[in-house]
Scaffold this motif. Structure first.
Motif, short mmCIF file in Angstrom:
data_model
loop_
_atom_site.label_atom_id
_atom_site.label_comp_id
_atom_site.label_asym_id
_atom_site.label_seq_id
_atom_site.Cartn_x
_atom_site.Cartn_y
_atom_site.Cartn_z
N HIS A 254 54.93 36.43 44.83
CA HIS A 254 53.50 36.57 45.10
C HIS A 254 52.71 36.87 43.82
CE1 HIS A 254 49.99 38.95 46.77
NE2 HIS A 254 49.97 37.90 47.56
N GLY A 255 53.39 37.09 42.70
CA GLY A 255 52.74 37.49 41.46
C GLY A 255 51.55 36.65 41.03
N PRO A 256 51.66 35.31 41.02
CA PRO A 256 50.51 34.49 40.60
C PRO A 256 49.27 34.72 41.45
CG PRO A 256 52.52 33.17 40.63
CD PRO A 256 52.85 34.48 41.28
N TYR A 257 49.47 35.06 42.71
CA TYR A 257 48.33 35.31 43.59
C TYR A 257 47.72 36.68 43.31
CZ TYR A 257 50.43 31.28 45.77
OH TYR A 257 50.95 30.02 45.98
N MET A 258 48.56 37.62 42.87
CA MET A 258 48.04 38.92 42.45
C MET A 258 47.12 38.75 41.24
SD MET A 258 49.08 41.51 44.32
CE MET A 258 49.22 42.99 43.33
N ARG A 259 47.49 37.82 40.35
CA ARG A 259 46.64 37.54 39.19
C ARG A 259 45.28 37.02 39.65
NH1 ARG A 259 46.22 38.92 33.87
NH2 ARG A 259 45.35 37.22 32.63
N MET A 260 45.29 36.13 40.62
CA MET A 260 44.03 35.62 41.16
C MET A 260 43.20 36.73 41.77
SD MET A 260 45.25 32.12 43.05
CE MET A 260 43.59 31.71 43.55
N LEU A 261 43.88 37.63 42.47
CA LEU A 261 43.19 38.72 43.15
C LEU A 261 42.55 39.66 42.13
CD1 LEU A 261 42.65 39.88 45.98
CD2 LEU A 261 44.74 41.23 45.72
N SER A 262 43.29 40.00 41.08
CA SER A 262 42.74 40.90 40.06
C SER A 262 41.56 40.25 39.36
CB SER A 262 43.83 41.29 39.05
OG SER A 262 44.24 40.17 38.29
N SER A 263 41.64 38.94 39.12
CA SER A 263 40.54 38.23 38.46
C SER A 263 39.31 38.18 39.34
CB SER A 263 40.98 36.81 38.08
OG SER A 263 42.06 36.83 37.18
N GLU A 264 39.52 38.14 40.65
CA GLU A 264 38.40 38.12 41.59
C GLU A 264 37.74 39.49 41.70
OE1 GLU A 264 35.80 36.84 44.78
OE2 GLU A 264 36.81 35.85 43.12
N ILE A 265 38.54 40.54 41.71
CA ILE A 265 38.01 41.89 41.91
C ILE A 265 37.39 42.45 40.64
CG2 ILE A 265 38.63 44.27 42.47
CD1 ILE A 265 40.78 43.16 44.30
N SER A 266 37.99 42.17 39.48
CA SER A 266 37.55 42.79 38.22
C SER A 266 36.06 42.66 37.93
CB SER A 266 38.35 42.21 37.04
OG SER A 266 39.69 42.62 37.10
N PRO A 267 35.47 41.48 38.11
CA PRO A 267 34.05 41.37 37.76
C PRO A 267 33.12 41.96 38.80
CG PRO A 267 35.17 39.22 37.78
CD PRO A 267 36.03 40.20 38.51
N ARG A 268 33.67 42.49 39.89
CA ARG A 268 32.82 42.90 41.00
C ARG A 268 33.07 44.34 41.43
NH1 ARG A 268 33.84 38.10 45.19
NH2 ARG A 268 32.28 39.22 46.38
N PRO A 269 33.06 45.30 40.50
CA PRO A 269 33.26 46.70 40.89
C PRO A 269 32.12 47.16 41.80
CG PRO A 269 32.46 46.57 38.63
CD PRO A 269 32.78 45.17 39.06
N GLY A 270 32.47 47.96 42.78
CA GLY A 270 31.45 48.46 43.68
C GLY A 270 30.97 47.47 44.71
N SER A 271 31.65 46.31 44.79
CA SER A 271 31.21 45.26 45.71
C SER A 271 31.64 45.54 47.14
CB SER A 271 31.78 43.91 45.27
OG SER A 271 33.20 43.92 45.35
N GLY A 272 32.57 46.49 47.32
CA GLY A 272 33.06 46.78 48.67
C GLY A 272 34.28 45.97 49.04
N LEU A 273 34.82 45.18 48.09
CA LEU A 273 36.00 44.36 48.39
C LEU A 273 37.20 45.21 48.76
CD1 LEU A 273 35.82 41.59 45.65
CD2 LEU A 273 35.63 41.26 48.11
N GLN A 274 37.22 46.48 48.26
CA GLN A 274 38.37 47.34 48.53
C GLN A 274 38.29 47.99 49.90
OE1 GLN A 274 35.71 48.38 47.16
NE2 GLN A 274 35.42 50.56 47.49
N GLU A 275 37.13 47.96 50.56
CA GLU A 275 36.97 48.67 51.81
C GLU A 275 37.95 48.23 52.90
OE1 GLU A 275 35.33 51.37 52.62
OE2 GLU A 275 34.77 51.52 50.51
N PRO A 276 38.13 46.92 53.11
CA PRO A 276 39.12 46.52 54.14
C PRO A 276 40.51 47.05 53.84
CG PRO A 276 37.72 44.67 53.55
CD PRO A 276 37.42 45.77 52.56
N LEU A 277 40.91 47.05 52.55
CA LEU A 277 42.23 47.58 52.20
C LEU A 277 42.33 49.05 52.57
CD1 LEU A 277 42.95 46.04 48.67
CD2 LEU A 277 44.13 45.52 50.79
N SER A 278 41.33 49.83 52.22
CA SER A 278 41.35 51.25 52.52
C SER A 278 41.40 51.51 54.02
CB SER A 278 40.11 51.93 51.93
OG SER A 278 40.12 51.85 50.52
N GLN A 279 40.63 50.75 54.79
CA GLN A 279 40.61 50.91 56.24
C GLN A 279 41.98 50.61 56.84
OE1 GLN A 279 37.41 48.41 57.58
NE2 GLN A 279 35.85 49.59 56.50
#
Length: 233
Positions: free
Chosen positions: A165-190
């Motif tokens: 799954h590593g290559p997909y983790m790279r995609m995920l980090s690239s998607e999240i990095s430019p968007r701090p505070g966007s709320g993308l982490q909220e579903p994970l936390s819930q």
């Protein structure tokens, strides 16, 4: 590019094992881009080793389907695709859901306290903007649950899936990095908090369902990213 990700191998492990473990960890945490070439010479220079331990590490990782190795011994991180993503997530859903269900019967108060601490750390690392630390905390959370299942076989199988799954983790980090505070982490936390609550109640079915929901949320985001990549090829 490689020098800031890899370190000289410590003397307390064999050279081959040290190279393998560092490369494996880099792959599983998404440190390399999908399709990125990993040459023996560049890796040997980063690790400050001869070519032999690097070549052996690449062979081992290829045997785990984490890399694609060419006839000249160089390696490439697999490309991403919706089909491959769905295949990985089908297996993850079954195995990780089962591990969560089994963990509900085994986890103790200390284990629950540790999980709660990881959830808090996971949320704090995202708030600080440190995406890689956030993803590492996410892995810590999941594998603490899988180890609590009491099934060594399940843990080994899940670990192999996370490696692929590593290559997909790279995609995920690239998607999240430019968007701090966007709320993308909220579903994970819930989802994480729902899993912990189900484990606290020793409700195996609820723990499995919450884990499957957590996995499915990430799959949904990655499917969109994969479709965008495929359409651009």
């Amino acid at each position: 590019m490689l020098d800031d990700q890899l370190e000289p191998v410590a003397s307390r492990v064999t050279m081959g094992d040290g190279v393998y473990l560092q490369l494996r960890n880099a792959l599983i945490t998404g440190r390399f881009d999908p399709g990125q070439a990993l040459t023996i010479s560049a890796l040997a220079s980063s690790f400050r080793t001869s070519h032999m331990p690097v070549r052996e590490a690449l062979r081992r990782l290829a045997a785990e389907n984490a890399l694609e190795v060419a006839s000249n011994g160089s390696a490439k991180v697999p490309q991403v695709s919706v089909e491959r993503l769905d295949d990985i997530y089908r297996a993850r859903t079954v195995l990780e859901g089962l591990a969560a269900e089994l963990a509900a019967a085994h986890v103790d108060k200390g284990g629950l306290a540790a999980l709660e601490a990881i959830v808090a750390e996971h949320e704090a690392t995202y708030a600080s903007g440190n995406v890689y630390d956030m993803l590492l905390k996410n892995r810590d959370f999941h594998f603490a649950i899988y180890r609590a299942s009491g099934s060594e076989v399940l843990v080994q199988l899940i670990d192999t899936l996370w490696l692929r799954h590593g290559p997909y983790m790279r995609m995920l980090s690239s998607e999240i990095s430019p968007r701090p505070g966007s709320g993308l982490q909220e579903p994970l936390s819930q989802h994480h908090r729902a899993i912990v609550e189900a484990l606290r109640k020793r409700d195996g079915a609820a723990a499995r369902d919450a884990m499957v929901a957590d996995i499915g949320a990430t799959q949904g985001l990655l499917r969109q990213l994969c479709m965008a990549v495929e359409s651009s090829r």
